[in-house]
Design a protein around this motif. Sequence first.
Motif, PDB file in Angstrom:
ATOM      1  N   UNK A  87       0.835  -1.200   0.000  1.00  7.54           N
ATOM      2  CA  UNK A  87       0.000   0.000   0.000  1.00  7.54           C
ATOM      3  C   UNK A  87       0.873   1.254   0.000  1.00  7.54           C
ATOM      4  N   UNK A  88       0.623   2.148  -0.949  1.00  7.69           N
ATOM      5  CA  UNK A  88       1.313   3.433  -0.991  1.00  7.69           C
ATOM      6  C   UNK A  88       0.265   4.541  -1.041  1.00  7.69           C
ATOM      7  N   UNK A  89       0.484   5.591  -0.270  1.00 13.23           N
ATOM      8  CA  UNK A  89      -0.528   6.628  -0.114  1.00 13.23           C
ATOM      9  C   UNK A  89      -0.709   7.530  -1.323  1.00 13.23           C
ATOM     10  N   UNK A  90       0.319   7.627  -2.190  1.00  7.45           N
ATOM     11  CA  UNK A  90       0.193   8.497  -3.364  1.00  7.45           C
ATOM     12  C   UNK A  90       1.115   8.032  -4.471  1.00  7.45           C
ATOM     13  N   UNK A 116      -4.805   7.550  -5.284  1.00  5.79           N
ATOM     14  CA  UNK A 116      -4.957   8.427  -6.427  1.00  5.79           C
ATOM     15  C   UNK A 116      -4.670   7.770  -7.756  1.00  5.79           C
ATOM     16  N   UNK A 117      -4.122   6.560  -7.731  1.00  2.37           N
ATOM     17  CA  UNK A 117      -3.802   5.842  -8.975  1.00  2.37           C
ATOM     18  C   UNK A 117      -4.487   4.489  -9.045  1.00  2.37           C
ATOM     19  N   UNK A 140      -2.837   5.040 -14.425  1.00  2.00           N
ATOM     20  CA  UNK A 140      -3.967   4.967 -13.492  1.00  2.00           C
ATOM     21  C   UNK A 140      -4.751   3.681 -13.745  1.00  2.00           C
ATOM     22  N   UNK A 141      -5.187   3.076 -12.669  1.00  2.00           N
ATOM     23  CA  UNK A 141      -5.973   1.848 -12.740  1.00  2.00           C
ATOM     24  C   UNK A 141      -7.467   2.195 -12.682  1.00  2.00           C
ATOM     25  N   UNK A 142      -8.316   1.372 -13.291  1.00  4.23           N
ATOM     26  CA  UNK A 142      -9.763   1.638 -13.211  1.00  4.23           C
ATOM     27  C   UNK A 142     -10.355   1.297 -11.849  1.00  4.23           C
ATOM     28  N   UNK A 194      -9.290   1.383  -2.107  1.00  5.53           N
ATOM     29  CA  UNK A 194      -9.688   2.295  -1.042  1.00  5.53           C
ATOM     30  C   UNK A 194     -11.144   2.741  -1.187  1.00  5.53           C
ATOM     31  N   UNK A 195     -11.829   2.167  -2.192  1.00  4.30           N
ATOM     32  CA  UNK A 195     -13.214   2.548  -2.475  1.00  4.30           C
ATOM     33  C   UNK A 195     -14.094   1.286  -2.478  1.00  4.30           C
ATOM     34  N   UNK A 196     -15.085   1.260  -1.600  1.00  2.00           N
ATOM     35  CA  UNK A 196     -15.950   0.090  -1.449  1.00  2.00           C
ATOM     36  C   UNK A 196     -16.594  -0.313  -2.775  1.00  2.00           C
ATOM     37  N   UNK A 197     -17.127   0.665  -3.516  1.00  3.01           N
ATOM     38  CA  UNK A 197     -17.794   0.368  -4.787  1.00  3.01           C
ATOM     39  C   UNK A 197     -16.807  -0.219  -5.798  1.00  3.01           C
ATOM     40  N   UNK A 198     -15.578   0.302  -5.823  1.00  2.00           N
ATOM     41  CA  UNK A 198     -14.564  -0.228  -6.727  1.00  2.00           C
ATOM     42  C   UNK A 198     -14.239  -1.687  -6.399  1.00  2.00           C
TER      43      UNK A 198
END
Length: 262
Positions: A66-69, A183-184, A244-246, A250-254
């Motif tokens: 995990x990387x924050x940015x 962010x990515x 960038x990945x689709x 970090x997003x429940x819906x993703x």
Amino acid sequence: MKTFSQYLEETIGQSGRDYELKVHTAMKSAKVPGLNPGDKPGAGFSNVGAGDIEASYNGKAFNIEIKASANDQMGGSSFRYDMKTKTFTPVKEMDLEDLELLMGAAKEKTSDIDNYIKAARKLDPVQYHKNIAGVPLKISKEGREELKKAGLLAKINKNTVMSDRFIVQHYNKKGVYYINVGGAGLFYMGKNPLKLPVPPLEGTIQVEMRLGFSGGKLNFPTDPPTPARSANLRLQGRLKTKGKSPYSLDNKEDVEKLFGEK
């Protein structure tokens, strides 16, 4: 009282832990059948041999770095260097994964550091320079300028860039094949064992090395005294992610869409 660099390191470290927790929370709240997000990330250093999050999907390992940015600052520290043994030792405890990455870059600079030390040993007053064995080191103020003009300092204080191939090999040998970047999004590294619909990681690790002199006024006990300065070696890593990945964990819906496509 904390220095600004200590405050910055603590702030960045806390930011990284907060983002790990955000990813873990999203994975857990998604309630995807077969997806186990593993234990809640803690405040300590990452485990060696696993990612920041040790998840699983349908019984298969899903270890994730995990990387924050996309321009995430990695581990950094001041280091001691022993010229005889060619070893670098951090002055404080570090995450072992970050330490290994920094060591990979540091070893490329041993000859430049050695050349600096060899030249420093010949500076006047020689009796105080001839026994320099590594870093930290102390040299005359005039000698510091002499070595700087000779270009020896610039060769040390030059960033080292390692390709995504180095990153992939480093994490794959620990059984980590996925990385989620704030962010990515989510990327696979080298292999995609879960066959997730995400792109491969593209990026570099930039390691910044600095032989820095402190402003404290020192002297060699000559007659008259010779002004001198002490120097320490500092390494700082930074991951620079491209693309960038689709999907982002970090997003429940993703998370739900990602595994819904499988």
